[in-house]
Design an enzyme around this catalytic site. Sequence first.
Site, mmCIF file in Angstrom:
data_model
loop_
_atom_site.group_PDB
_atom_site.id
_atom_site.type_symbol
_atom_site.label_atom_id
_atom_site.label_comp_id
_atom_site.label_asym_id
_atom_site.label_seq_id
_atom_site.Cartn_x
_atom_site.Cartn_y
_atom_site.Cartn_z
ATOM 1 N N ASP A 7 -9.509 17.566 -32.366
ATOM 2 C CA ASP A 7 -8.343 18.539 -31.958
ATOM 3 C C ASP A 7 -7.451 17.895 -31.006
ATOM 4 O OD1 ASP A 7 -10.187 19.353 -30.618
ATOM 5 O OD2 ASP A 7 -10.257 21.633 -31.253
ATOM 6 N N GLU A 34 -5.626 25.740 -31.007
ATOM 7 C CA GLU A 34 -5.642 27.066 -30.300
ATOM 8 C C GLU A 34 -4.914 28.426 -31.126
ATOM 9 O OE1 GLU A 34 -7.706 27.365 -28.039
ATOM 10 O OE2 GLU A 34 -7.933 25.433 -27.098
HETATM 11 ZN ZN LIG Z 1 -11.275 23.908 -28.099
#
Ligand SMILES: [Zn+2]
Length: 401
Positions: A77, A137
Amino acid sequence: MAELAPGDDRFLTELVDLRRRLHAVPEIGLHLPLTRQLVLEALEGLGLEITLGEAAGSLVAVLRGGRPGPVVLLRADMDALPLVEETGLPFAATTGAMHACGHDLHMAGLVGAARLLAARREELPGDVLLMFQPGEEGHDGAAIMLREGLLEAAGSRPVAAYGVHVAADMPSGVVTTRPGTLMAGYSVLDVQVIGRGGHGSRPHEALDPVPATAEMISALYTHVARRYSAFDPVVLTVGEIHAGSAPNIIPEAAHFRAGVRSFSAATTDRLVADLPELVTALGRAHGLVVRATMRTLMPPTVNDADEAAAFAGAARRLFGEDRSRELEHPRAGSEDFSLVLAQIPGAYGYVGAARDLDPAALPPSNHSPRAVFDDSILADQALLLATLAWERLGRERRARG
Ligand SMILES: [Zn+2]
């Protein structure tokens, strides 16, 4: 297939340099132009087939092996958090955002894995799908990539998926995972309680939403404790509540939200059905209108038992017994790689990044403005990811004869 060789000193130096450049330009959410550009440059010359996402600033790269075989997915990510960095590091960000969850290391580690695999591509019996994901997130990044055809990007659906998360509060280089649930699922219950406002001296002429709201909150805490197994727990927190403006006014309505964490898909589904019904029925008993919705933002992260064993086994062979440990309990945080693991058997795990960890004085954890990650783990992190793909494709080849 002979084992993958670890990188040399220059390999680590380059990954550390890339990580620090990424760290200095943290970007939040789904669109990360500076970040993606740095990753693209770092992947240059590896002969990858690259696709850039449209709905989000994602990047998908396919490494074609020299021999036919299936596809394995590796994921990193890319997004940062809205925090003012307080580490005082020479490469600290100064923009009001911060890579406080270590996703800068995730990107650098996956670039490293791509380099190790590309160097041996002729022997590779299959393809590796590299998933660089923005918006982890809480911005639905993985869901958007799945909708954009991530799993078909290499031509056939991956047979396995792997990823790692670095941890600022676990000892450097120690790899942990577990079979089954690794991280919680996260759902949000949103409740509007609509009554009829009035004078505080004449409650019988109004329809007061406040006592019913208090009852609902108590009922929720009792419900999850009494109706769900202690061995498949639910962690519920009403973290937000709003009603009224003065002590002598009965408000028209009340509003509250609860964050609900659960550790199995079955329990998550049951909660989504149960909790809105519970509060609606309570409101009805008091003559109130209730609008209750519950949405699962991230399902639990569930490791396939065989893939978790392969993950732990690879770490043990690469780094030794004392650096591959089974995580005793799942962690109650959430992760949207869970959406990939809900479709593809795979494993996710942690790589510790706390240098000289003192268990008596744990360092600031991920998401702290003072979180520091030891980036000397990057070569091992890259080797672990590359080895997972390498060995999985090798196993598949042997199984197919
Ligand atoms: Zn993370």
